[in-house]
Design an enzyme around this catalytic site. Structure first.
Site, PDB file in Angstrom:
ATOM      1  CG  ASP A  56      -0.375  -0.041   2.521  1.00  0.00           C
ATOM      2  OD1 ASP A  56       0.858  -0.171   2.608  1.00  0.00           O
ATOM      3  OD2 ASP A  56      -1.116   0.072   3.523  1.00  0.00           O
ATOM      4  CG  ASP A  95       0.585  -3.997   2.131  1.00  0.00           C
ATOM      5  OD1 ASP A  95       0.676  -4.838   3.054  1.00  0.00           O
ATOM      6  OD2 ASP A  95       1.450  -3.129   1.909  1.00  0.00           O
ATOM      7  CE  LYS A 125       3.328  -5.911   3.859  1.00  0.00           C
ATOM      8  NZ  LYS A 125       2.924  -4.715   4.654  1.00  0.00           N
ATOM      9  CD  GLU A 127       0.905  -1.454   7.904  1.00  0.00           C
ATOM     10  OE1 GLU A 127       0.707  -0.620   8.813  1.00  0.00           O
ATOM     11  OE2 GLU A 127       1.294  -1.136   6.767  1.00  0.00           O
ATOM     12  CD  GLU A 194       8.392  -0.252   7.317  1.00  0.00           C
ATOM     13  OE1 GLU A 194       7.412  -0.941   6.984  1.00  0.00           O
ATOM     14  OE2 GLU A 194       8.587   0.899   6.892  1.00  0.00           O
TER      15      GLU A 194
HETATM   16  O1  KIV Z   1       3.618  -1.056   1.578  1.00  0.00           O
HETATM   17  C1  KIV Z   1       4.788  -1.469   1.517  1.00  0.00           C
HETATM   18  O2  KIV Z   1       5.520  -1.251   0.550  1.00  0.00           O
HETATM   19  C2  KIV Z   1       5.297  -2.224   2.665  1.00  0.00           C
HETATM   20  C3  KIV Z   1       6.782  -2.398   2.741  1.00  0.00           C
HETATM   21  C4  KIV Z   1       7.373  -1.170   3.301  1.00  0.00           C
HETATM   22  C5  KIV Z   1       7.140  -3.605   3.507  1.00  0.00           C
HETATM   23  O3  KIV Z   1       4.554  -2.601   3.506  1.00  0.00           O
END
Ligand code: KIV
Length: 291
Positions: A56, A95, A125, A127, A194
């Site tokens: 994202d 994401d 993914k 968070e 991260e």
């Molecule tokens: O959105 C993204 O690019 C990420 C990376 C920073 C791992 O989550």
């Protein structure tokens, strides 16, 4: 005469995100990069990367937002589908944007289904920990692989207005290790770490069976991820300290566009080699026409 069936090429499924665990057990470091369109994804696949993350981060790199927070599910679906159309052999992780999984397990499952079934991602993914652990468990329970993301989590960081490395204090470091274990127990197949100090990522990596993929988390992780625009030198302004630029495509792009503009203005582009020929006879007939 017997008809020989025409051979057709077997549709090859892309590798599963669950296979990332066997890369860790085989001691093979995992290469992940973000990409947001079919062309970039095709190039990443030809370079042999293992995983493409449709991050994202598209909010800032592609869509011109100041953070990842405004990114919508519809935008992630378009970007993810493009990346999937451009690739066949890499794992594609999409994401889940802010607001697409936080409200409830039900909403998290529905949106994860859209990203995998409609857009073609291999995994999603999400968070954070806490309530995100229940979301991960619910999505995994519906059959969709999930990658976790701990340390600096950009969605929460943007809302809090502070982008700081995470786990610099022992208590926070212990919390990250525990959250990582919780996400693994919930069934996550990999974990992005991260902006955490190397001793913390080393502890997490040793504690987990699933691979850790670091961004600003040092070399002890089982793999690394960088953002496309950072890695290729397309990002303007100040970069995080963990970025290494492997090319200067921003400068090269501006130089190419300047050369193009110069040639258009001076009339040197297009040359005859860039035009289509007309048979002589046809040209004469055409040019002889009264206007
Ligand atoms: O959105 C993204 O690019 C990420 C990376 C920073 C791992 O989550």
């Amino acid at each position: 005469m017997t008809k020989v069936p025409v051979p057709f090429s077997e549709p090859r499924p892309r590798p599963s995100a669950l296979d990332l665990v066997s890369l860790k057990s085989a001691g093979r470091r995992i290469v992940m990069v973000t990409a947001y369109d079919a062309t970039g994804a095709r190039l990443a696949e030809s370079a042999g990367v293992d995983v493409i993350l449709v991050g994202d981060s598209a909010g800032t790199t592609m869509l011109g937002h100041a953070s990842t927070v405004p990114v919508t599910m519809d935008e992630m679906l378009v970007l993810t589908a493009a990346v999937c159309r451009g690739t066949h052999q890499v794992v594609v992780v999409a994401d889940m944007p802010f607001g697409s999984y936080q409200p409830s397990n039900r909403m998290a499952i529905a949106n994860a289904v859209r990203l995998t079934k409609d857009a073609g991602a291999s995994a999603v993914k999400i968070e954070g920990a806490g309530p995100a652990v229940a979301r991960a468990r619910a999505i995994i329970g519906s059959g969709i692989p999930v990658v976790g993301h701990l340390g600096l989590t950009p969605q929460a960081a943007s809302l809090a207005g502070s982008f700081k490395a995470a786990g610099r204090r022992a208590s926070e470091a212990r919390r990250i290790v525990q959250d990582a274990v919780d996400l693994e127990r919930a069934g996550c197949c990999a974990l992005v770490l991260e902006a955490v100090p190397p001793p913390v990522s080393a502890r997490v990596t040793a504690a987990l069976r699933i691979p850790t993929i670091g961004i600003g988390a040092g070399a002890a992780c089982d793999g690394q991820v960088l953002v496309w625009h950072d890695l290729l030198g397309l990002t303007g302004g100040r970069l995080p300290r963990f970025v290494k630029q492997y090319a200067a495509l921003g400068e090269q792009t501006v130089a190419a566009l300047e050369a193009y503009a110069r040639e258009v203005r001076s009339g040197t582009f297009p040359g005859t080699e860039h035009t289509y020929a007309m048979p002589e006879e046809e040209r004469r007939a055409f040019e002889g026409d009264a206007v």
